[in-house]
Design an enzyme around this catalytic site. Sequence first.
Site, PDB file in Angstrom:
ATOM      1  NE  ARG A  56      49.636  33.685  28.048  1.00 41.29           N
ATOM      2  CZ  ARG A  56      49.010  32.791  27.256  1.00 41.29           C
ATOM      3  NH1 ARG A  56      49.357  32.695  26.013  1.00 41.29           N
ATOM      4  NH2 ARG A  56      48.010  32.037  27.708  1.00 41.29           N
ATOM      5  CB  THR A  57      52.673  33.155  34.403  1.00 39.00           C
ATOM      6  OG1 THR A  57      51.729  34.083  33.876  1.00 39.00           O
ATOM      7  CG2 THR A  57      53.362  33.757  35.611  1.00 39.00           C
ATOM      8  CE  LYS A  84      51.035  11.193  50.099  1.00 40.89           C
ATOM      9  NZ  LYS A  84      52.487  11.142  50.358  1.00 40.89           N
ATOM     10  CG  HIS A 133      49.512  38.188  36.802  1.00 40.35           C
ATOM     11  ND1 HIS A 133      50.813  37.733  36.895  1.00 40.35           N
ATOM     12  CD2 HIS A 133      48.934  37.458  35.805  1.00 40.35           C
ATOM     13  CE1 HIS A 133      51.012  36.786  35.990  1.00 40.35           C
ATOM     14  NE2 HIS A 133      49.885  36.597  35.331  1.00 40.35           N
TER      15      HIS A 133
HETATM   16  N1   CP Z   1      49.020  36.202  31.083  1.00 39.25           N
HETATM   17  C1   CP Z   1      48.971  35.062  31.798  1.00 39.25           C
HETATM   18  O1   CP Z   1      49.011  35.061  33.043  1.00 39.25           O
HETATM   19  O2   CP Z   1      48.932  33.924  31.040  1.00 39.25           O
HETATM   20  P1   CP Z   1      48.959  32.452  31.637  1.00 39.25           P
HETATM   21  O3   CP Z   1      47.704  32.265  32.440  1.00 39.25           O
HETATM   22  O4   CP Z   1      49.046  31.553  30.445  1.00 39.25           O
HETATM   23  O5   CP Z   1      50.165  32.341  32.526  1.00 39.25           O
END
Ligand code: CP
Length: 312
Positions: A56-57, A84, A133
């Site tokens: 998603r992100t 490297k 997040h």
């Molecule tokens: N919600 C979320 O962060 O999903 P992903 O890990 O798929 O990005």
Amino acid sequence: MINGKKDIISMNDLSAEEILFILEKAARIEKMPDRDKLLLMSGKIVATMFYEPSTRTKLSFETAAMRLGANILYFDADHSSVKKGESFSDTIKMIESYSDMIVIRHPMDGAARLAASVSHKPVLNGGDGSNQHPSQTLLDLYTIQKEKGTLENLHVAFAGDLKYGRTVHSLVKALKHFNPTIYFISPRLLAMPDYLLDDLDDAGIKYHVCEHFADCLSAVDVFYMTRIQKERFPDPEDYEKVKGVYVINRDNIEGKCKNDMIIMHPLPRVDEIATDLDTTRYARYFEQARNGIPVRQAMMTLSLEEVQTGDK
Ligand code: CP
């Protein structure tokens, strides 16, 4: 108007006014015709640096950028000079010189902050370890505001992995501005970290700690479920002790919660939300993920505006 902040690293850095401003911008962008959106980031290059898996992100930042007219610079750590021995800071210096903005996800807490300290270009945190997040939090708030009509005075339950869950840590930080009552539902092994509870105490926010979701379900407006994150456990035996500990399904939700309660989840899910809930009035997790597009569009355009204002 995010007050000179070109980077979005932690919800600690954003005031209530700034959060609401970003959500308003997202709502305006969502309503714009596609051809007008294309002008907002035309000619810009957005680098996506994902050192951890993401569906998603990563893809919604990339979709959001492309729908605004930007191009994407895809960084693949496994096929880069990281292999490297190139340092993180040197890698960031290179990528900032090729792009106008960096979106980064990294397994280490604090990596996004470090990237922002090195880069002159905006850095947007796509998740750092168990820490923060913020783009997820902003899309969570956008979803709650859309569904509930307000962010104020809501009863919000968080269930699952509260110890390692950066989406929970980030959203709790943000909700503090909006006078919530919070319910933390987890096994003891995955309880909310003390530093976050201390933060709520200092802010005078009401919260309850429960081991069973049935203890609080009837009071809840927003039920935020999370996955027990196998990949974050230092000891695999501890994961075995708690995996599958909470599973919500039609049987244990319907008739036991408010009619207008919504279920959210940052996704991916494993088994903690049964698919029989997907078609119920409660489920919002797929809409929530879709809301990532306008919210990430707002974050990117506002960060670029901050750079342009700063350049004047
Ligand atoms: N919600 C979320 O962060 O999903 P992903 O890990 O798929 O990005």
